[in-house]
Design a protein around this motif. Structure first.
Motif, PDB file in Angstrom:
ATOM      1  N   ARG A 183       0.812  -1.223   0.000  1.00 48.36           N
ATOM      2  CA  ARG A 183       0.000   0.000   0.000  1.00 48.36           C
ATOM      3  C   ARG A 183       0.846   1.273   0.000  1.00 48.36           C
ATOM      4  NH1 ARG A 183      -1.053   2.315   5.380  1.00 48.36           N
ATOM      5  NH2 ARG A 183      -2.777   3.441   4.392  1.00 48.36           N
ATOM      6  N   PHE A 184       2.138   1.149   0.251  1.00 46.46           N
ATOM      7  CA  PHE A 184       3.006   2.327   0.290  1.00 46.46           C
ATOM      8  C   PHE A 184       3.699   2.589  -1.048  1.00 46.46           C
ATOM      9  CE2 PHE A 184       2.580   0.818   4.636  1.00 46.46           C
ATOM     10  CZ  PHE A 184       2.117   1.968   5.242  1.00 46.46           C
ATOM     11  N   ASN A 185       3.315   1.853  -2.061  1.00 47.81           N
ATOM     12  CA  ASN A 185       3.904   2.036  -3.397  1.00 47.81           C
ATOM     13  C   ASN A 185       3.066   3.047  -4.178  1.00 47.81           C
ATOM     14  OD1 ASN A 185       5.596   1.670  -5.568  1.00 47.81           O
ATOM     15  ND2 ASN A 185       4.504  -0.133  -6.326  1.00 47.81           N
ATOM     16  N   ALA A 186       3.163   4.317  -3.781  1.00 44.97           N
ATOM     17  CA  ALA A 186       2.383   5.382  -4.417  1.00 44.97           C
ATOM     18  C   ALA A 186       3.294   6.263  -5.272  1.00 44.97           C
ATOM     19  CB  ALA A 186       1.676   6.232  -3.359  1.00 44.97           C
ATOM     20  N   ALA A 187       2.698   6.907  -6.276  1.00 46.26           N
ATOM     21  CA  ALA A 187       3.446   7.816  -7.151  1.00 46.26           C
ATOM     22  C   ALA A 187       3.385   9.235  -6.600  1.00 46.26           C
ATOM     23  CB  ALA A 187       2.867   7.781  -8.561  1.00 46.26           C
ATOM     24  N   PRO A 188       4.428  10.039  -6.822  1.00 45.41           N
ATOM     25  CA  PRO A 188       4.399  11.434  -6.361  1.00 45.41           C
ATOM     26  C   PRO A 188       3.244  12.197  -7.004  1.00 45.41           C
ATOM     27  CG  PRO A 188       6.620  10.780  -7.018  1.00 45.41           C
ATOM     28  CD  PRO A 188       5.710   9.680  -7.457  1.00 45.41           C
ATOM     29  N   ASP A 189       2.609  13.043  -6.220  1.00 48.23           N
ATOM     30  CA  ASP A 189       1.461  13.818  -6.673  1.00 48.23           C
ATOM     31  C   ASP A 189       1.841  15.297  -6.686  1.00 48.23           C
ATOM     32  OD1 ASP A 189      -0.899  15.171  -7.038  1.00 48.23           O
ATOM     33  OD2 ASP A 189      -2.062  13.961  -5.632  1.00 48.23           O
ATOM     34  N   PRO A 190       2.114  15.874  -7.870  1.00 47.12           N
ATOM     35  CA  PRO A 190       2.526  17.282  -7.919  1.00 47.12           C
ATOM     36  C   PRO A 190       1.445  18.237  -7.426  1.00 47.12           C
ATOM     37  CG  PRO A 190       2.119  16.411 -10.129  1.00 47.12           C
ATOM     38  CD  PRO A 190       2.088  15.244  -9.199  1.00 47.12           C
ATOM     39  N   VAL A 191       0.170  17.851  -7.559  1.00 47.45           N
ATOM     40  CA  VAL A 191      -0.915  18.703  -7.073  1.00 47.45           C
ATOM     41  C   VAL A 191      -0.858  18.811  -5.553  1.00 47.45           C
ATOM     42  CG1 VAL A 191      -3.413  18.984  -6.933  1.00 47.45           C
ATOM     43  CG2 VAL A 191      -2.371  18.160  -9.056  1.00 47.45           C
ATOM     44  N   LEU A 192      -0.633  17.670  -4.874  1.00 44.44           N
ATOM     45  CA  LEU A 192      -0.520  17.687  -3.418  1.00 44.44           C
ATOM     46  C   LEU A 192       0.699  18.492  -2.986  1.00 44.44           C
ATOM     47  CD1 LEU A 192      -1.412  16.750  -0.605  1.00 44.44           C
ATOM     48  CD2 LEU A 192      -0.135  14.620  -0.982  1.00 44.44           C
ATOM     49  N   ARG A 193       1.791  18.350  -3.717  1.00 42.65           N
ATOM     50  CA  ARG A 193       3.007  19.102  -3.380  1.00 42.65           C
ATOM     51  C   ARG A 193       2.744  20.602  -3.437  1.00 42.65           C
ATOM     52  NH1 ARG A 193       8.965  17.523  -4.341  1.00 42.65           N
ATOM     53  NH2 ARG A 193      10.073  19.461  -3.887  1.00 42.65           N
ATOM     54  N   THR A 194       2.049  21.035  -4.466  1.00 47.10           N
ATOM     55  CA  THR A 194       1.728  22.457  -4.597  1.00 47.10           C
ATOM     56  C   THR A 194       0.771  22.904  -3.505  1.00 47.10           C
ATOM     57  OG1 THR A 194       2.049  22.353  -6.991  1.00 47.10           O
ATOM     58  CG2 THR A 194       0.747  24.194  -6.132  1.00 47.10           C
ATOM     59  N   ALA A 195      -0.229  22.054  -3.191  1.00 48.97           N
ATOM     60  CA  ALA A 195      -1.215  22.408  -2.171  1.00 48.97           C
ATOM     61  C   ALA A 195      -0.562  22.585  -0.806  1.00 48.97           C
ATOM     62  CB  ALA A 195      -2.297  21.331  -2.105  1.00 48.97           C
ATOM     63  N   LEU A 196       0.474  21.826  -0.536  1.00 46.47           N
ATOM     64  CA  LEU A 196       1.173  21.927   0.750  1.00 46.47           C
ATOM     65  C   LEU A 196       2.136  23.103   0.797  1.00 46.47           C
ATOM     66  CD1 LEU A 196       1.957  18.147   1.348  1.00 46.47           C
ATOM     67  CD2 LEU A 196       0.426  19.571   2.719  1.00 46.47           C
ATOM     68  N   GLY A 197       2.413  23.689  -0.365  1.00 42.64           N
ATOM     69  CA  GLY A 197       3.347  24.804  -0.410  1.00 42.64           C
ATOM     70  C   GLY A 197       4.797  24.386  -0.373  1.00 42.64           C
ATOM     71  N   LEU A 198       5.074  23.145  -0.756  1.00 40.69           N
ATOM     72  CA  LEU A 198       6.463  22.688  -0.800  1.00 40.69           C
ATOM     73  C   LEU A 198       7.166  23.308  -2.002  1.00 40.69           C
ATOM     74  CD1 LEU A 198       5.886  18.908  -0.004  1.00 40.69           C
ATOM     75  CD2 LEU A 198       7.020  20.566   1.477  1.00 40.69           C
ATOM     76  N   ALA A 273       5.293   9.579  -0.689  1.00 41.82           N
ATOM     77  CA  ALA A 273       5.727   9.670  -2.084  1.00 41.82           C
ATOM     78  C   ALA A 273       6.272  11.046  -2.439  1.00 41.82           C
ATOM     79  CB  ALA A 273       4.564   9.306  -3.011  1.00 41.82           C
ATOM     80  N   LEU A 274       5.979  12.064  -1.632  1.00 38.79           N
ATOM     81  CA  LEU A 274       6.474  13.413  -1.900  1.00 38.79           C
ATOM     82  C   LEU A 274       7.923  13.601  -1.485  1.00 38.79           C
ATOM     83  CD1 LEU A 274       3.459  15.580  -0.649  1.00 38.79           C
ATOM     84  CD2 LEU A 274       4.070  15.080  -3.019  1.00 38.79           C
ATOM     85  N   ALA A 275       8.427  12.727  -0.621  1.00 42.98           N
ATOM     86  CA  ALA A 275       9.690  12.985   0.065  1.00 42.98           C
ATOM     87  C   ALA A 275      10.873  12.313  -0.620  1.00 42.98           C
ATOM     88  CB  ALA A 275       9.602  12.528   1.513  1.00 42.98           C
ATOM     89  N   ASP A 276      12.048  12.829  -0.267  1.00 48.04           N
ATOM     90  CA  ASP A 276      13.305  12.239  -0.728  1.00 48.04           C
ATOM     91  C   ASP A 276      13.980  11.423   0.367  1.00 48.04           C
ATOM     92  OD1 ASP A 276      13.724  13.511  -3.493  1.00 48.04           O
ATOM     93  OD2 ASP A 276      13.240  15.231  -2.224  1.00 48.04           O
ATOM     94  N   ALA A 277      13.605  11.642   1.626  1.00 50.02           N
ATOM     95  CA  ALA A 277      14.152  10.874   2.751  1.00 50.02           C
ATOM     96  C   ALA A 277      13.218  11.028   3.938  1.00 50.02           C
ATOM     97  CB  ALA A 277      15.556  11.342   3.125  1.00 50.02           C
TER      98      ALA A 277
END
Length: 390
Positions: A183-198, A273-277
């Protein structure tokens, strides 16, 4: 087998005990066992829903944030569990549901298995002004609980050694909690990244878990100025959040420290999925289930040295441990990203591979069968009598 799992916390609460118990119940059920759960309700009313008995409880937040205590009432629901006659009773917590677990096991002649999930000596700031005295109290309390069990599960060798150091005499078996890794094999979501302000560029370091003093999250914020361009994504909530937000503001890091708050457990893989570490400064973990989740998501670990994390990784194979904040900053600066990070991400997933839910369920089931054949720490009460449990 008929198996009763007892725990002071249950869904929708999110913590390691709940995660472990939910996964164990699912796997034991899949293996053909009949599993029921005894836990605490969020209010004074007792109810039974879908095989889960919720005992009426009272708020005990002054003891520990979010804690509850079983209401001192006569509960027919407990007698119903005795009448169900479980073959094994497996306790997950030492407080409100432990006494009913022991008495139900005694009434049914069933072995009482207990999993020790919490390193109480790391929580002394909640109940003792002296760490030394707090450790003594934790050891005394732990010996008393374990003396009433027929077998104890330690999720890591760290906890097994801790229990032996406390003088626990009953059998202690190391069985790590297993997870549904897929269940942890998810793809990065650019929309979520933008929504979080990363930020669009730069590595994202992720902490996911309870925001509490024992987690030492302030250390993660303090090293961020030494990691140019990096952002720290903090997922979770807890009593330390206001202090952590103030710390980030004082350091001028409001744009680089993102507090996402609590998220739905079903959404958690999207945040990994958003993170690098994955980063953690805690040394209070019994196992660190978020470490395994992060590895399963392909995230290398950058975690403060502690036996529970050292058992998960070899340096450079799934991550690194650090001993001082400056070392964490250096590791984060050297962290590969993009295509260069692929070998490290693959190594992280390999490190998580042994911690499956299937292996967990099989190992616990084997312990149950051993416990059924061993002498009990308690005697069987005659079935001709009703047992007063409360």
């Amino acid at each position: 087998m008929k198996i009763l799992l007892t725990t002071d916390t249950w869904t929708p609460t999110v913590n390691g005990v709940v995660t472990s118990t939910v996964n164990l119940r699912a796997e034991l059920t899949a293996r053909g066992h009949e599993v029921r759960v005894l836990t605490l309700a969020g209010g004074p009313r007792t109810r039974v829903e879908e095989g889960v008995t919720f005992l009426g409880s009272l708020d005990a937040g002054l003891i520990y944030p979010g804690a509850r205590l079983r209401a001192p009432a006569l509960d027919r629901a407990l007698q119903d569990l005795v009448d169900w006659r479980p073959d094994v009773v497996h306790s997950q917590c030492e407080f409100s549901t432990f006494a009913p677990a022991r008495r139900i096991a005694r009434a049914c002649g069933a072995p009482l298995v207990h999993t020790y999930h919490t390193v109480y000596e790391d929580y002394t700031h909640y109940f003792s002004p002296s760490r030394r005295m707090g450790r003594r109290l934790a050891a005394l309390f732990t010996r008393g609980v374990c003396a009433r069990a027929d077998a104890v599960i330690a999720p890591t060798p760290k906890i097994q050694r801790l229990l032996r150091g406390y003088g626990v005499q009953c059998p202690v078996r190391v069985i790590p909690t297993g997870l549904d890794l897929a269940r942890f094999n998810a793809a990065p979501d650019p929309v979520l990244r933008t929504a979080l302000g990363l930020p669009e560029q730069g590595p994202v370091l992720l902490y996911l878990g309870r925001l509490a003093k024992e987690k030492n999250i302030a250390e993660l914020i303090d090293v961020l100025p030494a990691v140019p361009g990096a952002a720290l994504l903090i997922v979770g909530d807890g009593p330390e959040r206001p202090a952590l937000e103030a710390r980030a503001a004082a350091l001028g890091l409001q744009d680089r420290v993102v507090f996402a708050g609590m998220v739905d457990p079903a959404e958690v893989p999207r945040y990994y999925a958003l993170a690098d570490a994955f980063v953690s400064a805690s040394t209070s973990e019994a196992q660190g289930l978020t470490y395994i989740e992060a590895l399963a998501a392909g995230l290398p670990l950058l975690c403060r040295a502690d036996p529970c994390v050292e058992a998960l990784i070899r340096p450079g194979e799934g991550g690194w441990v650090y001993h001082a904040p400056a070392e964490l900053a250096a590791l984060a600066r050297a962290l590969p990203t993009g295509a260069a990070a692929l070998p490290l991400r693959q190594a992280a997933r390999r490190a998580a591979a042994p911690y499956t839910r299937a292996v967990f369920g099989q190992s616990v089931e084997a312990l149950y069968r051993t416990a059924l054949q061993a002498p009990r720490t308690h005697s069987l009460l005659p079935w001709t009598r009703k047992v007063i449990l409360w």
